[in-house]
Design an enzyme around this catalytic site. Sequence first.
Site, PDB file in Angstrom:
ATOM      1  N   SER A  84      29.009  45.382  40.667  1.00 42.13           N
ATOM      2  CA  SER A  84      28.687  44.083  40.081  1.00 42.13           C
ATOM      3  C   SER A  84      27.494  43.484  40.806  1.00 42.13           C
ATOM      4  O   SER A  84      27.249  43.786  41.978  1.00 42.13           O
ATOM      5  CB  SER A  84      29.886  43.131  40.206  1.00 42.13           C
ATOM      6  OG  SER A  84      29.512  41.800  39.913  1.00 42.13           O
ATOM      7  N   TYR A 135      36.869  39.259  44.914  1.00 42.05           N
ATOM      8  CA  TYR A 135      36.270  40.137  43.908  1.00 42.05           C
ATOM      9  C   TYR A 135      34.919  40.657  44.390  1.00 42.05           C
ATOM     10  O   TYR A 135      34.646  41.863  44.336  1.00 42.05           O
ATOM     11  CB  TYR A 135      36.100  39.362  42.598  1.00 42.05           C
ATOM     12  CG  TYR A 135      35.340  40.085  41.516  1.00 42.05           C
ATOM     13  CD1 TYR A 135      35.975  41.007  40.677  1.00 42.05           C
ATOM     14  CD2 TYR A 135      33.982  39.838  41.292  1.00 42.05           C
ATOM     15  CE1 TYR A 135      35.287  41.655  39.671  1.00 42.05           C
ATOM     16  CE2 TYR A 135      33.283  40.487  40.289  1.00 42.05           C
ATOM     17  CZ  TYR A 135      33.941  41.387  39.480  1.00 42.05           C
ATOM     18  OH  TYR A 135      33.250  42.042  38.479  1.00 42.05           O
TER      19      TYR A 135
END
Length: 285
Positions: A177, A190
């Site tokens: 990401s 995350y």
Amino acid sequence: MSETSTLPPQTQERQPGLEAQMTPKPATAPRPIREAQKLAGKVALITGGDSGIGRAVALAFAASGAKIAIVYLDEHEDARETQRLIQENGGECALIDGDVGSEVFCKEAVAKVISAFGKLDILVNNAGQQFVCESIEEISESQLEKTFRTNIFSMFFMVKAALPYLVSGSRIINTASVTAYRGSPHLLDYSATKGAIVAFTRSLAQQLVKNKIHVNAVAPGPVWTPLIPASFSAEEVERFGSKVPMERPGQPDEIAPAYLFLATEGASYMTGQVLHPNGGEIVNS
């Protein structure tokens, strides 16, 4: 020249040099791969393949000739729709439901793929989850473990289970990401897992290069997937993706081509790398 041979000693006395004097000659002719069937005969296992980026990757791979197995938690309706979309275009798709945070399940999932298709060529580690927390003090021990189990432990488990079946030329593609590079104050755990995925990708690539197994990753920016409305308020969803240079979120079908490229011979000289379809954000890769 083979992919592993060294070059014979040679030098030229002019710049920029002459290809005509090189031994052997550089390989420059297009590789004989039919565009629509780049993955013909291949079998791909895609975690989180029921929806979003995973579904788009599954559809792209199937359209390129691969047989697909998608792993998902319990989103049965979404998974069946992915399967329907693949099958109506003549493809094959197996559905496997369970928790990728369990090593036992990951072994079972790979065994089911081998039982169904007899081989495994491409592993896409894409399953993930996120929980919005404004402060580290809000992140419980159970949440921290769940996020790491789903997002990064699962990659260790899946690779361990798949490795006995992967051969020279096989591909492992991990979903990282943009948050691994720029951080995210409200997605702390995350983001930490995504940073771990980048390091995992680079390290695993070095470990498996001797086996000619390619390991790469894709680090999407803001993408419109079910993870977004499940994470943010209606007001935040309305603004989602507006801060990137393109001023909009990406769509899964804009991300899938990066995975398709990494799965094909077009990426034969790439391992340990990360692609960045992120709407124009500049990151230190």
